[in-house]
Design a protein around this motif. Structure first.
Motif, PDB file in Angstrom:
ATOM      1  N   SER A  56     -12.888 -28.500  -5.857  1.00  0.00           N
ATOM      2  CA  SER A  56     -11.458 -28.244  -5.637  1.00  0.00           C
ATOM      3  C   SER A  56     -10.870 -29.240  -4.646  1.00  0.00           C
ATOM      4  O   SER A  56      -9.869 -28.966  -3.988  1.00  0.00           O
ATOM      5  CB  SER A  56     -11.230 -26.807  -5.145  1.00  0.00           C
ATOM      6  N   HIS A  83      -7.293 -30.404  -0.684  1.00  0.00           N
ATOM      7  CA  HIS A  83      -7.093 -29.275  -1.595  1.00  0.00           C
ATOM      8  C   HIS A  83      -5.601 -29.062  -1.796  1.00  0.00           C
ATOM      9  O   HIS A  83      -5.151 -28.763  -2.909  1.00  0.00           O
ATOM     10  CB  HIS A  83      -7.745 -28.014  -1.014  1.00  0.00           C
ATOM     11  N   MET A  87      -3.145 -28.848  -5.192  1.00  0.00           N
ATOM     12  CA  MET A  87      -2.209 -27.756  -5.445  1.00  0.00           C
ATOM     13  C   MET A  87      -0.792 -28.280  -5.674  1.00  0.00           C
ATOM     14  O   MET A  87      -0.077 -27.805  -6.558  1.00  0.00           O
ATOM     15  CB  MET A  87      -2.218 -26.764  -4.281  1.00  0.00           C
ATOM     16  N   TYR A 100      -8.527 -28.583 -14.149  1.00  0.00           N
ATOM     17  CA  TYR A 100      -9.260 -27.371 -13.781  1.00  0.00           C
ATOM     18  C   TYR A 100      -9.955 -27.556 -12.433  1.00  0.00           C
ATOM     19  O   TYR A 100     -10.862 -28.382 -12.326  1.00  0.00           O
ATOM     20  CB  TYR A 100     -10.325 -27.059 -14.836  1.00  0.00           C
ATOM     21  N   PRO A 101      -9.575 -26.831 -11.397  1.00  0.00           N
ATOM     22  CA  PRO A 101     -10.302 -26.900 -10.129  1.00  0.00           C
ATOM     23  C   PRO A 101     -11.655 -26.190 -10.220  1.00  0.00           C
ATOM     24  O   PRO A 101     -11.730 -25.043 -10.660  1.00  0.00           O
ATOM     25  CB  PRO A 101      -9.367 -26.199  -9.135  1.00  0.00           C
ATOM     26  N   ILE A 103     -15.291 -25.050  -8.108  1.00  0.00           N
ATOM     27  CA  ILE A 103     -15.484 -24.543  -6.746  1.00  0.00           C
ATOM     28  C   ILE A 103     -16.889 -24.774  -6.194  1.00  0.00           C
ATOM     29  O   ILE A 103     -17.282 -24.160  -5.206  1.00  0.00           O
ATOM     30  CB  ILE A 103     -15.125 -23.052  -6.655  1.00  0.00           C
ATOM     31  N   LYS A 124      -5.221 -19.814  -3.772  1.00  0.00           N
ATOM     32  CA  LYS A 124      -4.332 -20.905  -4.201  1.00  0.00           C
ATOM     33  C   LYS A 124      -4.753 -21.469  -5.555  1.00  0.00           C
ATOM     34  O   LYS A 124      -3.898 -21.806  -6.396  1.00  0.00           O
ATOM     35  CB  LYS A 124      -4.299 -21.998  -3.135  1.00  0.00           C
ATOM     36  N   ASN A 125      -6.052 -21.601  -5.788  1.00  0.00           N
ATOM     37  CA  ASN A 125      -6.504 -22.083  -7.092  1.00  0.00           C
ATOM     38  C   ASN A 125      -5.963 -21.203  -8.215  1.00  0.00           C
ATOM     39  O   ASN A 125      -5.461 -21.694  -9.231  1.00  0.00           O
ATOM     40  CB  ASN A 125      -8.032 -22.093  -7.150  1.00  0.00           C
ATOM     41  N   TYR A 129      -3.085 -22.691 -10.559  1.00  0.00           N
ATOM     42  CA  TYR A 129      -3.653 -23.146 -11.831  1.00  0.00           C
ATOM     43  C   TYR A 129      -3.935 -22.007 -12.815  1.00  0.00           C
ATOM     44  O   TYR A 129      -4.096 -22.257 -14.009  1.00  0.00           O
ATOM     45  CB  TYR A 129      -4.930 -23.950 -11.569  1.00  0.00           C
ATOM     46  N   VAL A 134      -9.975 -21.872 -13.403  1.00  0.00           N
ATOM     47  CA  VAL A 134     -10.889 -22.059 -12.276  1.00  0.00           C
ATOM     48  C   VAL A 134     -12.319 -22.061 -12.814  1.00  0.00           C
ATOM     49  O   VAL A 134     -12.722 -21.139 -13.523  1.00  0.00           O
ATOM     50  CB  VAL A 134     -10.713 -20.959 -11.214  1.00  0.00           C
TER      51      VAL A 134
END
Length: 230
Positions: A56, A83, A87, A100-101, A103, A124-125, A129, A134
Motif C-alpha cells: 500500500s 500511502h 489515496m 489495487y492496494p 497490504i 483508507k484503503n 478503493y 484490497v
C-alpha cells in the motif's frame, strides 16, 4: 522504457502487474522510485491493465528510524507518507478501477507496532478503493510462517472512534473473506468453488507419515512479532 514492456505483455496475455511501492529505505539510490506518484499516469493510460501496489506504498516500516519522525504520520488526519499519495490518486480519479492496494508487511507490522496506523491503513484503503480492491499479502518470506498475520487479521477491527471521525467502515466477515483471498482469486481467474485435485503421494508425504509413525508431534510453536510492553 515501461510502455513498450506493457505492449509486449499484452501480446503475451499478461495484464496484471504487481509493483513494489514504499519501503524506500531498502535502496539508497533507487528508493525514490518507490513513490507511487507514477501509478496515476500508468493506470489512466492503460485502463486494460491491472496494477497491484505492494505494501500500500507505505514509505517506512516500524523497523526503520524514519518511522518515528514527526513528519511521517499525521495523527490528526490519519495520513502517512506515500500511502497518502496512493489515496489521493483515487480521490482525483474516482472512476479509475484498475489499481489495487496490497497490504503485505504493512498490515502485519503495523498491527503489532502501531495499531492506530493499522486502522488508518485499512480504513483508507477500503474507503477510497473499495473492499473489493484490497489485496492480501504477508511477505512471509521475510517474517516467517504467516499464520500469525492471518490470525491478527481475523481479529482485526477498526475502532468506533475512528469510524465516526474519518468515515471508515467496520469490516464484516464477508469483507475479510474478500481481502484474504476472494479478491485475488477474482483477478487471477481462480474458481474457489472448484474441486481441488489431491496432491500425489510424493516422497515428502511419505517422510511425514514416517515421522508421525515414529512418535513425532507438531511443535505448535507460534512465530511473529511480540510487543515489548505486552
Amino acid at each position: 522504457m515501461t510502455y513498450p514492456f506493457y505492449e509486449k505483455s499484452r501480446q503475451l496475455g499478461l495484464k496484471i502487474f504487481s509493483v513494489h511501492k514504499g519501503y524506500a529505505s531498502q535502496s539508497r539510490t533507487l528508493g525514490h522510485l518507490a513513490n507511487p506518484e507514477d501509478v496515476e499516469k500508468a493506470a489512466l493510460d492503460n485502463p486494460d491493465l491491472t496494477f497491484i501496489i505492494y505494501h500500500s506504498a507505505i514509505k517506512h516500516g516500524p523497523s526503520e528510524p524514519e518511522f518515528d519522525k514527526g513528519q511521517f504520520f499525521n495523527p490528526t488526519t490519519g495520513d502517512f507518507a506515500w500511502h497518502d499519495v496512493l489515496m489521493y490518486i483515487k480521490e482525483r480519479n474516482p472512476k479509475m478501477n484498475n489499481v489495487y492496494p496490497e497490504i503485505g508487511s504493512a498490515f502485519g507490522t503495523l498491527a503489532i507496532a502501531h495499531p492506530v496506523m493499522c486502522m488508518h491503513l485499512m480504513g483508507k484503503n477500503i474507503k477510497h478503493y473499495g473492499v473489493d480492491h484490497v489485496i492480501w499479502g504477508t511477505d512471509c518470506l521475510w517474517w516467517g510462517a504467516p499464520q500469525w498475520v492471518i490470525e491478527a487479521f481475523k481479529r482485526f477491527q477498526i475502532s468506533d472512534e475512528l469510524c465516526a471521525k474519518f468515515g471508515y467502515s467496520k469490516l464484516s466477515k464477508e469483507d475479510k473473506a474478500k481481502i484474504l483471498g476472494l479478491n485475488a482469486a477474482r483477478l487471477y481467474g481462480v474458481d474457489v468453488n472448484a474441486k481441488r485435485n489431491a496432491l500425489p503421494k510424493d516422497t515428502l508425504s511419505k517422510l511425514k507419515m514416517a515421522y508421525l509413525d515414529q512418535g513425532g508431534q507438531r511443535e505448535n510453536a507460534a512465530y511473529g512479532w511480540v510487543r515489548a510492553d505486552a
